[in-house]
Design an enzyme around this catalytic site. Structure first.
Site, PDB file in Angstrom:
ATOM      1  N   LYS A 201      13.012-103.442  96.732  1.00  0.00           N
ATOM      2  CA  LYS A 201      11.774-103.686  95.973  1.00  0.00           C
ATOM      3  C   LYS A 201      12.007-104.765  94.920  1.00  0.00           C
ATOM      4  CE  LYS A 201       9.890 -99.018  96.307  1.00  0.00           C
ATOM      5  NZ  LYS A 201       9.608 -97.802  95.566  1.00  0.00           N
TER       6      LYS A 201
ATOM      7  N   GLU B   2      16.813 -89.562 102.898  1.00  0.00           N
ATOM      8  CA  GLU B   2      16.645 -89.949 101.497  1.00  0.00           C
ATOM      9  C   GLU B   2      17.262 -88.919 100.552  1.00  0.00           C
ATOM     10  OE1 GLU B   2      12.928 -92.801 100.653  1.00  0.00           O
ATOM     11  OE2 GLU B   2      12.569 -90.769  99.969  1.00  0.00           O
TER      12      GLU B   2
ATOM     13  N   HIS C 228      17.142 -90.698 129.783  1.00  0.00           N
ATOM     14  CA  HIS C 228      17.251 -91.827 130.706  1.00  0.00           C
ATOM     15  C   HIS C 228      17.485 -93.142 129.975  1.00  0.00           C
ATOM     16  CE1 HIS C 228      15.932 -89.381 134.194  1.00  0.00           C
ATOM     17  NE2 HIS C 228      15.485 -88.644 133.195  1.00  0.00           N
TER      18      HIS C 228
HETATM   19  O1  PA5 Z   1      10.163 -89.492  98.886  1.00  0.00           O
HETATM   20  C1  PA5 Z   1       9.745 -90.381  98.158  1.00  0.00           C
HETATM   21  O2  PA5 Z   1       9.662 -90.215  96.949  1.00  0.00           O
HETATM   22  C2  PA5 Z   1       9.282 -91.708  98.725  1.00  0.00           C
HETATM   23  O3  PA5 Z   1       9.326 -91.734 100.101  1.00  0.00           O
HETATM   24  C3  PA5 Z   1       7.871 -91.997  98.310  1.00  0.00           C
HETATM   25  O4  PA5 Z   1       7.037 -90.979  98.806  1.00  0.00           O
HETATM   26  C4  PA5 Z   1       7.396 -93.340  98.851  1.00  0.00           C
HETATM   27  O5  PA5 Z   1       8.261 -94.348  98.430  1.00  0.00           O
HETATM   28  C5  PA5 Z   1       5.990 -93.643  98.369  1.00  0.00           C
HETATM   29  O6  PA5 Z   1       5.922 -93.633  96.975  1.00  0.00           O
HETATM   30  P1  PA5 Z   1       4.549 -93.511  96.233  1.00  0.00           P
HETATM   31  O7  PA5 Z   1       3.911 -92.239  96.609  1.00  0.00           O
HETATM   32  O8  PA5 Z   1       4.896 -93.561  94.764  1.00  0.00           O
HETATM   33  O9  PA5 Z   1       3.710 -94.698  96.649  1.00  0.00           O
END
Ligand code: PA5
Length: 430
Positions: free
Chosen positions: A412, A277, A298
């Protein structure tokens, strides 16, 4: 301290080698807070700046849950659960005697999985820790509504005493609900994004409930952050970041993390999110993958040894095992294994690891080794600090903002439209 050995990658370097001047610049950009996303660099100080009263509140909440409940249901997704799950799996893969079971839900939409966890906790006392910075993420929000309803069924008006919310200080529906319903709550600081939040209450509360010594985790992280502040090519975070960027520029587009510890699997999931990310944006980025040795030799071994040469391998090793177990001698040698009699299993594992490393290097896969002294709390804290810092440096070296995730919104938008979510004006709190 975490050690990085890049000798297995050197044969694949160009004459110029890893660009440590660029790593130095990226490190400066990070610590001077002059880069894109600088407003999200609060994680650098999380372990040393956690307030004594917050630590107390976390430990007290954990103690209360441990003394009264058979289970904690942790509801969150992405950065709001992977670090805690990684820590629990690494250090408490099987709950110790008297420790509550920890269930992680809200990290997917499988009805069968949710029902399975509901069945597990229905007849036991349990608490819920709902974790969401935005408070609007669909998967945890739906799971929370379902488990809240079970809590109400079970505890009536006292249900609120079994809910702990970890969320933004002032924004979002979860914060509003926590205030209105009088739930105990913790704050995810404004300057810390989800995937860098494990050393806040996000990760610390579930870890403490699982019986992990969170003061020792924080101690390990503080020590690691402090030694990684050195500005030199011998800095392990520079070595890791600069080497992977150097290899990427020569077409090594996939990095697979490998470990010989089955309990490392969810730490690798945390690592995948952290790097994937943070770096995969704007059409570039190393693809992070994970393999578990020796099992995956394996299944994936063929591809690694002989498939497209776009791979780099990073092996995470713990220098010392926590237990010993030697291979017994057997009279008559019926299975022809007496040549191993008396060998400790850990020595067999470490020997196999050397053999694998050499085979992969000769199969044209650059190899990096990350060594952690022990699979314990200090080692865990050090690993969190090491990977977070390396990731931010590496992302800045590649020219991207390590702290945003614009690409995550696309699914989303589609999903909310298809599910018929009503329009909410920007800034809406409910
Ligand atoms: O790194 C990030 O920001 C995301 O992985 C969020 O942690 C994830 O989408 C969850 O978001 P939230 O804590 O707002 O529910």
């Amino acid at each position: 301290m975490v050690d990085v050995d890049i000798s297995g990658a050197e044969a694949f370097f160009t004459k110029a080698g890893p660009d440590y001047a660029d790593a130095a610049q990226a490190h400066r950009t990070l610590t001077d807070a002059t880069g894109e996303g600088a407003e999200y660099t609060g994680w650098l100080q999380l372990p040393q700046k956690i307030k004594e009263n917050e630590l107390h509140q976390i430990l007290n909440a954990a103690q209360k849950i441990r003394s009264r409940s058979g289970a904690l249901v942790v509801i969150g997704i992405g950065g709001s659960y992977l670090g805690a799950k990684g820590a629990v799996e690494l250090l408490q893969p099987v709950p110790g005697k008297g420790n509550p079971k920890i269930f992680f839900v809200g990290n997917g939409l499988s009805v069968d999985y949710i029902n399975q966890v509901l069945d597990e906790v229905r007849d036991t006392d349990f608490d819920v820790n709902v974790i969401s910075k935005s408070g609007t993420t669909l998967e945890p929000a739906v799971a929370f509504r379902i488990f809240r309803s079970l809590l109400k069924e079970k505890y009536g008006a006292n249900a609120r005493k079994h809910i702990i919310a970890t969320t933004d200080a002032s924004r979002g529906v979860l914060r509003t609900l926590a205030s209105e319903e009088n739930w105990e709550s913790f704050v995810i600081p404004d300057d810390v994004g989800g995937r860098y939040s494990v050393l806040s209450a996000v990760g610390l509360l579930p870890m403490a409930v699982a019986g992990i010594d969170i003061k020792a985790v924080l101690g390990g992280a503080i020590e690691e952050f402090s030694s990684l502040d050195s500005r030199s090519p011998s800095n392990p975070a520079w070595k890791y970041a600069a080497t992977r960027q150097h290899l990427y520029r020569q077409g090594r587009t996939i990095e697979f993390l490998a470990s010989y510890e089955p309990s490392f699997r969810y730490m690798a999931e945390w690592w995948k999110q952290l790097f994937g990310e943070s770096e995969g944006k704007g059409g570039i980025g190393i693809f992070p993958a994970y393999v578990e040795y020796s099992a995956d030799l394996h299944s994936m071994g063929q591809y690694i040894q002989d498939g497209p040469r776009v791979l780099m391998e990073t092996v995470v090793e713990f220098a010392a095992s926590q237990t010993r177990l030697s291979v017994p001698f057997e009279m008559g040698n019926p299975d022809r294994l007496n040549y191993l009699a008396g060998w400790d299993m850990d020595d067999i594992c470490k020997t196999a690891a050397k053999a694998v490393r050499n085979a992969h290097i000769s199969g044209n896969v650059p190899n990096l080794r990350i060594t952690v002294p022990q699979r314990n709390e200090e080692g865990l804290g050090a690993l969190f600090a090491f990977f977070e810092l390396s990731c931010a440096i590496s992302a800045y070296m590649s020219g991207v903002n390590p702290f945003n995730q614009p690409g995550v919104e696309a699914y989303k938008r589609n999903m909310f439209r298809m599910l018929g979510k009503p329009f909410e004006p920007t800034g809406s709190r409910r």
